[in-house]
Design a protein around this motif. Structure first.
Motif, PDB file in Angstrom:
ATOM      1  N   PRO A  72      -3.087   2.647   5.593  1.00  0.00           N
ATOM      2  CA  PRO A  72      -3.030   2.284   4.175  1.00  0.00           C
ATOM      3  C   PRO A  72      -4.191   2.931   3.422  1.00  0.00           C
ATOM      4  O   PRO A  72      -5.351   2.672   3.730  1.00  0.00           O
ATOM      5  N   VAL A 113       4.534   0.627   1.856  1.00  0.00           N
ATOM      6  CA  VAL A 113       4.811  -0.496   2.744  1.00  0.00           C
ATOM      7  C   VAL A 113       4.423  -1.796   2.044  1.00  0.00           C
ATOM      8  O   VAL A 113       3.308  -1.927   1.534  1.00  0.00           O
ATOM      9  N   HIS A 117       0.823  -1.211   0.000  1.00  0.00           N
ATOM     10  CA  HIS A 117       0.000   0.000   0.000  1.00  0.00           C
ATOM     11  C   HIS A 117       0.848   1.247   0.000  1.00  0.00           C
ATOM     12  O   HIS A 117       1.987   1.216   0.446  1.00  0.00           O
ATOM     13  N   HIS A 165       0.770   4.213   2.217  1.00  0.00           N
ATOM     14  CA  HIS A 165       0.213   4.687   3.479  1.00  0.00           C
ATOM     15  C   HIS A 165       0.318   6.206   3.522  1.00  0.00           C
ATOM     16  O   HIS A 165       1.265   6.780   2.991  1.00  0.00           O
ATOM     17  N   HIS A 225       4.055  -5.844   2.741  1.00  0.00           N
ATOM     18  CA  HIS A 225       3.827  -6.691   3.918  1.00  0.00           C
ATOM     19  C   HIS A 225       4.145  -8.168   3.619  1.00  0.00           C
ATOM     20  O   HIS A 225       4.195  -8.591   2.471  1.00  0.00           O
TER      21      HIS A 225
HETATM   22 CU   LIG Z   1       0.456  -1.409   4.044  1.00  0.00          CU
END
Ligand SMILES: [Cu+2]
Length: 260
Positions: free
Chosen positions: A117, A168, A79, A81, A170
């Motif tokens: 996000p 970011v 995402h 963020h 994950h």
């Molecule tokens: Cu994220």
């Protein structure tokens, strides 16, 4: 002489006042490029890395990203963020907490630094925060290249220009056993998933490319190296938002009702 000074002074004042706006206004007419080096989130036992370029034209972003060295065979939710205020930053070792007996950083632990996000970098379909955990539409594997053009909101575009956006990626393998398991307990975002599936692996703040720098100077707004100082007061806010949204619903609580 004094007449000339009097005539110049209002101009000088106007120039000073408008200077910050003149810069962003000129850039808004064309494309502006932002880049982030995606670095391992500390304490999460990540050795991968990546880079991402986001070219902003109006409210459209064209994303080019390369990632390598993550856990293979699993989807990696990713995402942009966005923080409501203050420069975005990536979590440091100081943000780590005890999770199931292991010092690590989950998604919530980092929110005071990188915000919520907002833009889901999915491979197809919806890109809103609704798709934050749409793992069936996220890039998969240890290494991937991601290219997509996405329409975002004016607020999101402004956040990117303001340095309030971070990327970011994950999905980690904390104990290095080649798969997701419950070593860190359940995910803070969806208790049906293991924390390893949603914990942040890579993070990078989107920074205006040097290519955008106005030759006369004055555009160097700096990075987020000192951003941590102003984040202290926001930690409680971030925690409150997550609590208010409930586990797994935290992503949706901040969703804007944007019609584009
Ligand atoms: Cu994220």
């Amino acid at each position: 002489m004094s007449k000339r000074i009097a005539a110049l002074t209002p101009l000088a004042v106007a120039a000073l006042t408008l200077a910050p706006f003149a810069t962003s206004g000129a850039q808004a007419q064309g494309s502006q490029t932002f880049m982030a080096n995606l670095q391992p989130v500390p304490t999460n036992n990540v050795t991968g890395s990546g880079s991402i370029t986001v070219t902003l034209t109006g409210n459209t972003i064209t994303v080019h990203e390369t990632v390598s060295g993550l856990l293979d065979g699993v989807p990696h939710a990713q995402h942009i963020h966005i923080k409501d205020s203050g420069a975005a930053a990536c979590p440091t070792q100081a943000d780590a907490k005890d999770h199931n007996g292991h010092l690590s950083i989950n998604t919530t632990d980092g929110m005071a630094k990188y915000g919520m996000p907002q833009i889901s970098l999915t491979t197809s379909g919806d890109t809103s925060s609704n798709s934050a955990l749409a793992v069936d539409r996220m890039p998969t594997g240890a290494s991937f290249t991601y290219d997509r053009t996405i329409t975002i909101s004016a607020d999101e575009a402004q956040a990117i220009r303001d340095g309030r956006a971070a990327v970011v990626v994950h999905g980690i393998d904390y104990n290095g056993n080649g798969k997701w398991d419950d070593v860190l307990g359940p995910s803070d975002l969806d208790p049906k998933l293991p924390a390893e599936a949603t914990d942040p692996a890579l993070c990078g703040v989107l920074v205006a490319s040097q290519m955008n720098t106005v030759p006369s100077g004055g555009a160097a707004t700096g990075g987020g190296s000192t951003a941590g100082l102003e984040d202290v007061g926001l930690i409680g806010l971030g925690a409150a938002l997550v609590v208010a949204g409930g586990l797994g619903l935290g992503f949706a609580t901040r969703r804007r009702h944007v019609t584009e």
